[in-house]
Motif scaffolding. Sequence first.
Motif, mmCIF file in Angstrom:
data_model
loop_
_atom_site.group_PDB
_atom_site.id
_atom_site.type_symbol
_atom_site.label_atom_id
_atom_site.label_comp_id
_atom_site.label_asym_id
_atom_site.label_seq_id
_atom_site.Cartn_x
_atom_site.Cartn_y
_atom_site.Cartn_z
ATOM 1 N N UNK A 31 -9.897 9.370 -53.154
ATOM 2 C CA UNK A 31 -8.966 9.032 -52.027
ATOM 3 C C UNK A 31 -9.656 9.883 -50.621
ATOM 4 N N UNK A 32 -10.096 11.094 -50.894
ATOM 5 C CA UNK A 32 -10.699 11.738 -49.774
ATOM 6 C C UNK A 32 -11.605 12.928 -50.067
ATOM 7 N N UNK A 33 -12.653 13.027 -49.481
ATOM 8 C CA UNK A 33 -13.494 14.348 -49.559
ATOM 9 C C UNK A 33 -13.792 14.904 -48.368
ATOM 10 N N UNK A 34 -13.452 16.534 -48.214
ATOM 11 C CA UNK A 34 -13.514 17.064 -46.778
ATOM 12 C C UNK A 34 -14.694 18.075 -46.855
ATOM 13 N N UNK A 35 -15.446 18.135 -45.969
ATOM 14 C CA UNK A 35 -16.412 19.243 -46.024
ATOM 15 C C UNK A 35 -15.959 20.371 -45.005
ATOM 16 N N UNK A 36 -15.952 21.537 -45.105
ATOM 17 C CA UNK A 36 -15.386 22.517 -44.332
ATOM 18 C C UNK A 36 -16.601 23.694 -44.159
ATOM 19 N N UNK A 45 -17.349 24.964 -47.732
ATOM 20 C CA UNK A 45 -16.571 24.490 -48.759
ATOM 21 C C UNK A 45 -16.404 23.076 -48.764
ATOM 22 N N UNK A 46 -15.945 22.426 -50.118
ATOM 23 C CA UNK A 46 -15.562 21.159 -50.215
ATOM 24 C C UNK A 46 -14.294 20.871 -50.916
ATOM 25 N N UNK A 47 -13.639 20.095 -50.248
ATOM 26 C CA UNK A 47 -12.287 19.802 -51.311
ATOM 27 C C UNK A 47 -12.294 18.225 -51.342
ATOM 28 N N UNK A 48 -12.132 18.029 -52.747
ATOM 29 C CA UNK A 48 -12.164 16.393 -53.362
ATOM 30 C C UNK A 48 -10.600 16.359 -53.704
ATOM 31 N N UNK A 49 -10.124 15.229 -53.206
ATOM 32 C CA UNK A 49 -8.929 14.533 -53.440
ATOM 33 C C UNK A 49 -9.279 13.401 -54.374
ATOM 34 N N UNK A 98 -9.628 19.116 -56.413
ATOM 35 C CA UNK A 98 -10.581 20.422 -56.618
ATOM 36 C C UNK A 98 -11.003 20.866 -55.414
ATOM 37 N N UNK A 99 -11.433 22.044 -55.443
ATOM 38 C CA UNK A 99 -12.327 22.783 -54.370
ATOM 39 C C UNK A 99 -13.451 23.538 -54.869
ATOM 40 N N UNK A 100 -14.607 23.501 -54.111
ATOM 41 C CA UNK A 100 -15.610 24.607 -54.242
ATOM 42 C C UNK A 100 -16.104 25.203 -52.960
ATOM 43 N N UNK A 101 -16.318 26.550 -53.098
ATOM 44 C CA UNK A 101 -16.961 27.133 -52.015
ATOM 45 C C UNK A 101 -18.349 27.737 -52.475
ATOM 46 N N UNK A 102 -19.375 27.127 -51.568
ATOM 47 C CA UNK A 102 -20.643 27.439 -52.096
ATOM 48 C C UNK A 102 -20.988 28.899 -51.756
ATOM 49 N N UNK A 103 -21.289 29.674 -52.739
ATOM 50 C CA UNK A 103 -21.838 30.985 -52.459
ATOM 51 C C UNK A 103 -21.508 31.910 -53.659
ATOM 52 N N UNK A 104 -22.052 33.009 -53.563
ATOM 53 C CA UNK A 104 -21.929 34.041 -54.690
ATOM 54 C C UNK A 104 -20.667 34.902 -54.437
ATOM 55 N N UNK A 119 -6.990 28.415 -44.262
ATOM 56 C CA UNK A 119 -6.488 27.620 -42.856
ATOM 57 C C UNK A 119 -7.216 26.083 -42.923
ATOM 58 N N UNK A 120 -8.125 25.597 -43.643
ATOM 59 C CA UNK A 120 -8.671 24.512 -43.905
ATOM 60 C C UNK A 120 -7.707 23.884 -44.833
ATOM 61 N N UNK A 121 -7.526 24.492 -45.820
ATOM 62 C CA UNK A 121 -6.372 23.838 -46.842
ATOM 63 C C UNK A 121 -5.123 23.632 -45.952
ATOM 64 N N UNK A 122 -4.526 24.317 -45.153
ATOM 65 C CA UNK A 122 -3.477 24.008 -44.458
ATOM 66 C C UNK A 122 -3.484 22.724 -43.623
ATOM 67 N N UNK A 123 -4.766 22.435 -43.091
ATOM 68 C CA UNK A 123 -4.766 21.062 -42.236
ATOM 69 C C UNK A 123 -4.581 19.865 -42.907
ATOM 70 N N UNK A 124 -4.874 19.919 -44.263
ATOM 71 C CA UNK A 124 -4.580 18.831 -45.267
ATOM 72 C C UNK A 124 -3.141 18.469 -45.475
ATOM 73 N N UNK A 125 -2.359 19.402 -44.990
ATOM 74 C CA UNK A 125 -0.837 19.063 -44.980
ATOM 75 C C UNK A 125 -0.107 18.826 -46.183
ATOM 76 N N UNK A 126 -0.831 19.517 -47.172
ATOM 77 C CA UNK A 126 0.057 19.289 -48.458
ATOM 78 C C UNK A 126 -0.472 18.358 -49.315
ATOM 79 N N UNK A 127 -1.599 17.567 -49.112
ATOM 80 C CA UNK A 127 -2.184 16.677 -49.932
ATOM 81 C C UNK A 127 -3.065 17.606 -51.130
ATOM 82 N N UNK A 128 -3.434 18.452 -50.972
ATOM 83 C CA UNK A 128 -4.191 19.376 -51.554
ATOM 84 C C UNK A 128 -3.310 20.683 -51.967
ATOM 85 N N UNK A 129 -3.272 21.320 -53.017
ATOM 86 C CA UNK A 129 -2.796 22.465 -53.154
ATOM 87 C C UNK A 129 -3.748 23.247 -54.125
ATOM 88 N N UNK A 130 -4.015 24.572 -53.717
ATOM 89 C CA UNK A 130 -4.962 25.235 -54.474
ATOM 90 C C UNK A 130 -4.566 26.327 -55.468
#
Length: 364
Positions: A31-36, A45-49, A98-104, A119-130
């Motif tokens: 439905x949605x893939x967002x890059x932050x 980070x990438x969040x995939x719904x 799911x979400x991924x943060x790229x880094x060690x 803060x980025x998760x918050x912008x999705x308005x509850x469509x994604x819960x981590x």
Amino acid sequence: MTLTAERYDTELHRNVGVFERTDFPADSAHEQVTFFQDPATGLKAIIAIHDTTLGPALGGTRYYPYADEAAALKDVLRLSRGMTYKSAIAGVDLGGGKAVIIGDPATGKSEALLEAYARFVQTLGGRYITAGDVGTNSDDLDVMGRATDYVVGCNTAAGGSGDSAPMTALGVFHGMRAAAQAKWGSPSLAGRTVGVEGAGKVGYQLIKLLLADGASVVATDVNAAALERVARDYREVTIAPAVIDRAVDVYAPCAMGATLTGESVAAITAEVICGAANNQLADTAVEHDLADRGIIWVPDYVANGGGLIQVAGERLGTSTKDVRTQVEKIFATVVQILDVAKREGILAGAAADAVAETRLAAAR
């Protein structure tokens, strides 16, 4: 807009995007893939719904040093789709994300970065819960909770249900017992040798349950500290450089996915495979290889659903006792899946998918 996954190429310079992938089923639309990104903290980070048919998408945040953005994208798309099926088969009213943060996480993690991510998760308005995943823990979720309302699995002092590793391990344990019953006629693992690959949060808890049931355990991990902890706390555990090709009755992959390949399956001596790792099969053909050798594989998204059941219960205020009871039902679910697979002459993965897809279809 629906994001179809029809083509994938690891060479970023060829400009192959997420709309043109071929390494995903045609019905695996996201439905949605967002890059932050947040340059100040180094966050990428990438969040995939994947699907919100049953409810808001829930899935952990994996913090991992991916080789490149293409590898991170492939992982988050596979993981989020798996969460859709995991929620459906676990009977919880949640979608897949799911979400991924790229880094060690050992060198890059900071409170500022975690807050920026939240803060980025918050912008999705509850469509994604981590929630937590590889590279993140309840302490990290507490930090995220300062900047988003959409986080579960925080420490109990912060109002959460705490670490989900024990419930995840409990589900894997009961899935393993069900597979043992199908293979050897008894759900007991007493006298069996189990190779646990990955002795971190979930693997450590699984080892505890296996030893209590009378099993012998061989453990491995790329993290020396994790193995030192196991060796210190469970002196009866054998530490080995690898377990997948060792003489064991059960192989329990509890680290990263894709360890089951055509090559590795040829070397496996275990008769049962059941673990907490996501996306254990490098590709779907591998399950055919396992079946040809008479190896029972418990679909990963069924076995590792305990943590999801816990955090779903956290949102609803479910008691710890009732959560545990629901996690223990993974035993019956695996029995059902293996029975259906045997009766209908299909693979366990197909049987599990059918159960999940029936619930999704009914909800749609």
